[in-house]
Each structure stands twice: as C-alpha cells, then as structure tokens.
Design a protein around this motif. Structure first.
Motif, mmCIF file in Angstrom:
data_model
loop_
_atom_site.group_PDB
_atom_site.id
_atom_site.type_symbol
_atom_site.label_atom_id
_atom_site.label_comp_id
_atom_site.label_asym_id
_atom_site.label_seq_id
_atom_site.Cartn_x
_atom_site.Cartn_y
_atom_site.Cartn_z
ATOM 1 N N ARG A 172 0.838 -1.217 0.000
ATOM 2 C CA ARG A 172 0.000 0.000 0.000
ATOM 3 C C ARG A 172 0.869 1.261 0.000
ATOM 4 O O ARG A 172 0.505 2.274 0.607
ATOM 5 N N TRP A 174 1.180 3.165 -2.374
ATOM 6 C CA TRP A 174 0.365 4.191 -3.050
ATOM 7 C C TRP A 174 -0.382 5.029 -2.028
ATOM 8 O O TRP A 174 -0.508 6.243 -2.176
ATOM 9 N N ASN A 175 -0.913 4.355 -0.996
ATOM 10 C CA ASN A 175 -1.671 5.083 0.035
ATOM 11 C C ASN A 175 -0.757 6.023 0.813
ATOM 12 O O ASN A 175 -1.148 7.148 1.148
ATOM 13 N N HIS A 177 1.923 7.422 -0.304
ATOM 14 C CA HIS A 177 2.235 8.511 -1.245
ATOM 15 C C HIS A 177 1.093 9.533 -1.288
ATOM 16 O O HIS A 177 1.319 10.746 -1.163
ATOM 17 N N ILE A 178 -0.130 9.050 -1.406
ATOM 18 C CA ILE A 178 -1.263 9.974 -1.505
ATOM 19 C C ILE A 178 -1.517 10.676 -0.159
ATOM 20 O O ILE A 178 -1.824 11.865 -0.124
ATOM 21 N N LEU A 184 6.704 8.787 -4.768
ATOM 22 C CA LEU A 184 6.954 7.352 -4.557
ATOM 23 C C LEU A 184 8.447 7.041 -4.550
ATOM 24 O O LEU A 184 8.932 6.246 -3.742
ATOM 25 N N VAL A 196 5.297 -3.270 -4.934
ATOM 26 C CA VAL A 196 4.000 -2.598 -4.795
ATOM 27 C C VAL A 196 2.922 -3.525 -5.349
ATOM 28 O O VAL A 196 3.182 -4.332 -6.231
ATOM 29 N N LEU A 202 -5.665 -0.235 -5.554
ATOM 30 C CA LEU A 202 -5.734 0.165 -6.967
ATOM 31 C C LEU A 202 -6.765 -0.624 -7.771
ATOM 32 O O LEU A 202 -7.005 -0.324 -8.942
ATOM 33 N N LEU A 245 -2.931 2.454 -12.796
ATOM 34 C CA LEU A 245 -1.985 3.567 -12.614
ATOM 35 C C LEU A 245 -2.560 4.863 -13.198
ATOM 36 O O LEU A 245 -2.377 5.941 -12.644
ATOM 37 N N VAL A 249 -4.978 5.908 -8.848
ATOM 38 C CA VAL A 249 -4.020 6.299 -7.802
ATOM 39 C C VAL A 249 -4.514 7.563 -7.078
ATOM 40 O O VAL A 249 -4.699 7.542 -5.853
#
Ligand code: PLP
Length: 339
Positions: A172, A174-175, A177-178, A184, A196, A202, A245, A249
């Motif tokens: 996670r 991505w989470n 990062h957001i 990233l 990842v 996603l 992607l 995201v």
C-alpha cells in the motif's frame, strides 16, 4: 444494501479496466515477449526510482522473492512484529529462504530506528546473522500507518551502518504517497528492493511489481520461475495494472477521506477507534465476533482480526452512501445493546 468493508482486495475490476484487459497486446512473458508487462515493469521501476521491475502474481510472492534474493539460508531478517511475511505468508521465509525472523515490536506497526539498531546482534558463533531489514509501508496491522520519509531514511541509515540489505513491502505504498504527498521514488529511495501491489487499493484483479537493480532483477526472475510465477500472456493482467496507474491512484484520497469520516462518526457514537492515516480503520470492542455478526445482519461486511478488534477498509467499491450505511449499522448495534 451490502457494503463490503472487509478488505481493499475485494474490489471487482471496473468495466473500463476489463476493456483495457481485453485490448491488451500480449506475448509469452517467460520468453520475455509480453509488451504490456514490459511497459508496466519499466513504468513502475521509473516511478519507484529503480533500474528494473518484475511482474509477479501476488504481494506474497513479491515478498518471498525479495527475502530469497537478499538472504542466505541461516540468516536472520529483522521486521516489525506484525509484518505480513511473519503473520500471513504461511511460514514462507522459513521454507523458501531458510531464514529466521527477528520481530521488533513497533508503535502501530511503525519501526523505531533505535529499536532496529538494538536488535542487530554482533557477529558471534551462536547467532543467526541479521542480513536484511524488511519494512512495510503502509503497515497493515498497524492500522494503515505511514512510514514517513524521515523515518524511512533513518531506518535505511541504521540498516546501512549495520551492513543489512533493505526491503520495502509497499503493498500500500500508493496510500502512503497519496496521504503524505511524498513522491513514490523518495519513499522507495532508502530500500534496495521494493514491491507494490495492484490488487489492493488500486482495484486490479491480480498483480504486484518488484523493483530493484538490473543485476538483482535477473536473479529475481529466476526465483519467480522457481516459485511457479513465470506466466505466459500475462499482459492481460498487466493491462489492468496500467489502467489502475492511470485512473486509480489519485482517487485513493477519496478512500482516505471516507475512512476518516467513518472513524470520526464511530468516535462520535462512542466506539473506540483510532483516527486512520489512510484507508484502514480498526475498532476496539469487547466481542469483535459479535460485532461482525451484528454488522453482517445489517448488510455490512467486516473482519474480526482479533477477539477485540474489528477491521473496516475503504476502497474503490465503497462510496459515501456505503459509509453512511455502515455508520447506521453501528448505531443500530449500539441501540440494540442498550435495550
Ligand atoms: C502489507 C501486505 N503485504 C503483502 C500482502 C500480500 O499480498 P497478496 O494477498 O497479493 O499475496 C498483503 C495482503 O493483504 C499486505 O497487506
């Protein structure tokens, strides 16, 4: 109405994702001929600031390949006490890599660099030698907590000082990062090998990408083959990840907002909840199984992760109405208990 908050892995591919899969250019990836996978691997490697990427079917296989790649049998891997390879990978590190795990308890799943330094044992004929530090970002059992860039760098520095290789389980990432806005590549920077997942927040049906140096990727490919993870026209799956992607995201911010709204609503109603940093909400209660059963009877699916802990996860297939429904169900449970 059924609202499924058990996991962010329960999402179904969207129509647009299925169309992208149907139209994918494919080839035999074991022969290195699948253009969609090649595109995915190089795109993810670039996003993470690594030389190369390798598509694998699952986060579990990615973690196991990383551990095999970075250790020798008899080595010790240092990781947080609730890390996925310890709790949920069927003893894979012992079987596949012949390593022991040194568990370091963290605060909400987050490793403290000083605790890691203290866990590194000096060379001694009695010791399994620590050779790898593995970090999970976000930390699943910690409640979706984020290893910030400064903590990641401090952990990387401790590992380097001690001569340990470094692995990041970024199922996670991505989470993280957001939630933080940190690129990233920066979050991945302190780690030698980073994987990842696409099948969690996603919304893809299958897939992880493991990224590392060009030299390591050739060995990782061989380990993947050994584990049965070399697939043929897997570009159909890669196309789903590429689509994710492009489209799934930035929207993780919605999952985080909904998780926060859910937790705030539960807090206001008197439940014992930690405010989430990302998309995982953990509720403490006297009888988690009774709460899960009560929620199920009201159309809300959740998981009891311990006798006193219920997990609720926001994802692509949960909207604002679903959150309101879940809050209604919790309110109903409270009222039923008070009667
Ligand atoms: C942090 C973390 N790592 C790895 C995995 C394993 O992923 P998979 O289910 O694709 O094997 C999970 C699964 O939920 C996870 O939460």
């Amino acid at each position: 109405m059924i609202v499924d908050l058990r996991s962010d892995t329960v999402t179904k591919p969207t129509v647009a994702m299925r169309l992208a899969m149907a139209e994918a250019a494919v080839g035999d990836d074991v022969f290195g001929e699948d253009p969609s996978l090649a595109a995915l691997e190089s795109r993810v490697a670039a996003m993470l600031g690594k030389d190369a990427g390798l598509f694998v079917p699952s986060g579990t296989m990615a973690n196991q390949i990383a551990i095999r790649l970075l250790t020798q049998p008899g080595d010790e891997v240092i990781l947080e006490a609730s890390a996925h390879p310890f709790l949920y990978e069927a003893g894979g590190p012992a079987v596949i890599s012949g390593v022991t795990l040194r568990l370091v308890p963290g605060e909400r799943g987050l490793l403290d660099p000083d605790d890691v330094r203290a866990a590194v044992r000096p060379p001694n004929v009695h010791h399994a030698m620590p050779t790898l530090l593995s970090v999970e970002n976000t930390a699943n059992r910690g409640g979706g907590t984020v290893t910030t860039l400064s903590r990641a760098r401090a952990l990387g520095a401790v590992a380097r000082e001690a001569g340990l290789a470094t692995h990041l389980d970024g199922a996670r990432l991505w989470n993280a990062h957001i939630a933080t806005g940190t690129p990233l590549a920066e979050l991945a920077g302190p780690f030698d090998v980073v994987n990842v997942c696409f099948s969690k927040g996603l919304g893809a049906p299958v897939g992880s990408v493991l990224c590392c140096s060009a030299g390591q990727i050739a060995r990782a490919r061989r380990i993947r083959k050994m584990l049965g993870g070399g697939m043929r026209q897997a570009g159909i799956l890669g196309a789903a990840c590429l689509h994710a992607l492009d489209h799934h995201v930035a929207r993780l911010a919605d999952d985080h907002r909904r998780a926060r709204g859910l937790a705030e609503g539960l807090l206001a109603a008197g439940w014992d909840v930690a405010l989430p940093e990302t998309n995982l909400v953990y509720v403490r209660c006297a009888d988690a199984h009774a709460v899960v059963a009560g929620l199920a009877a009201r159309g809300v699916r959740a998981i009891a992760l311990a006798h006193d802990q219920v997990r609720l996860v926001t994802h692509l297939d949960v909207d604002d109405e679903g959150i309101a429904h879940a809050l209604g169900a919790f309110g109903d449970l409270r009222r039923a208990a008070a009667r």
